[in-house]
Design a protein around this motif. Sequence first.
Motif, short mmCIF file in Angstrom:
data_model
loop_
_atom_site.label_atom_id
_atom_site.label_comp_id
_atom_site.label_asym_id
_atom_site.label_seq_id
_atom_site.Cartn_x
_atom_site.Cartn_y
_atom_site.Cartn_z
N SER A 191 -4.07 10.89 5.25
CA SER A 191 -5.20 10.30 5.00
C SER A 191 -5.78 10.03 3.66
N SER A 192 -5.41 11.22 2.68
CA SER A 192 -6.09 11.10 1.24
C SER A 192 -5.23 10.08 0.78
N ARG A 193 -4.16 9.83 0.97
CA ARG A 193 -3.43 8.87 0.26
C ARG A 193 -3.94 7.26 0.68
N GLU A 194 -4.20 7.30 2.10
CA GLU A 194 -4.95 5.89 2.36
C GLU A 194 -6.17 5.59 1.89
N VAL A 195 -6.85 6.81 1.66
CA VAL A 195 -8.18 6.74 0.83
C VAL A 195 -8.00 6.14 -0.65
N VAL A 196 -7.10 6.94 -1.35
CA VAL A 196 -6.89 6.48 -2.77
C VAL A 196 -6.04 5.21 -2.77
N GLU A 197 -5.23 4.63 -1.90
CA GLU A 197 -4.84 3.23 -1.61
C GLU A 197 -6.04 2.47 -1.75
N TRP A 198 -6.86 2.52 -0.78
CA TRP A 198 -8.12 1.55 -0.70
C TRP A 198 -8.94 1.64 -1.69
N MET A 199 -9.05 2.62 -2.50
CA MET A 199 -10.01 2.86 -3.60
C MET A 199 -9.51 1.92 -4.76
N HIS A 200 -8.23 2.10 -5.09
CA HIS A 200 -7.28 1.14 -5.96
C HIS A 200 -7.24 -0.39 -5.61
N LYS A 201 -7.25 -0.55 -4.49
CA LYS A 201 -7.20 -2.03 -4.02
C LYS A 201 -8.79 -2.46 -4.61
N ILE A 202 -9.57 -1.89 -4.09
CA ILE A 202 -11.08 -2.34 -4.24
C ILE A 202 -11.45 -2.59 -5.77
N GLN A 203 -11.00 -1.49 -6.53
CA GLN A 203 -11.11 -1.40 -7.95
C GLN A 203 -10.10 -2.61 -8.72
N GLU A 204 -9.48 -3.19 -8.01
CA GLU A 204 -8.60 -4.09 -8.75
C GLU A 204 -9.20 -5.42 -8.81
N TRP A 205 -10.07 -5.51 -7.73
CA TRP A 205 -10.96 -6.93 -7.75
C TRP A 205 -12.19 -6.92 -8.98
N ASP A 206 -12.17 -7.97 -9.81
CA ASP A 206 -12.89 -8.11 -10.89
C ASP A 206 -14.31 -8.38 -10.54
#
Length: 216
Positions: free
Chosen positions: A37-52
């Motif tokens: 679950s934590s890995r999925e959270v981190v993955e989503w956080m990085h995906k969203i942060q990649e958007w400028d």
Amino acid sequence: MVLTSYMIQLRLFSKHQQYIERIAEKVSSGGNNLNLSSREVVEWMHKIQEWDSMYFTLFHVPDKYRLYVSKFLRRVIIARMAESPDLASAYHCKLRDAYDTDDKLKNADVLRRCENHLVRLLDEVEVKLGETSYLAGEEFSLADVVLIPVLARLQLLNLEDEYINSRPNTADYWMLVKQRPSYKKVIGRYFDGWKRRKTLLKTWCFIRIRSMLRKY
């Protein structure tokens, strides 16, 4: 008043961006100790942060307000450079970044990339929210904390119909998270109802008083 509104929005979201980046670093540093679950959270956080989000926002701010703020920021940087010659190189970098930002905002391809990236992100969010109540499962998580300001930004830019309401699962999710006490306290308090006008009025009064005192 409209200019003040945009300045408040940009300031609040830039601060939030900094906090989220720090949180993401701390969470992701857990390495192999993270559960699924934590890995999925981190993955989503990085995906969203990649958007400028910065360029997307600036592209949708009316030119007259954006140019006014841009000119003001450059003046501040130049003034600080004159006051602190020993920090001139650092201020030169900031000034160059300011001019680079202005140049990028003249490039339609930059806007198109920002928009396409956002569409891909929200489409992925829409699919996920069709499976779970929240972004990383059935419980509210840091992934949602990172996503909510993106949706709030779209609403503040009057782009809610185009990007949120056109996606049923995302629209339902947006209505759900806006009822959370944390949303009302952190974001809603500044932009909902009379409190938004109160915030704008206080900021406007502060700017006017400072301008008058500057004359003496």
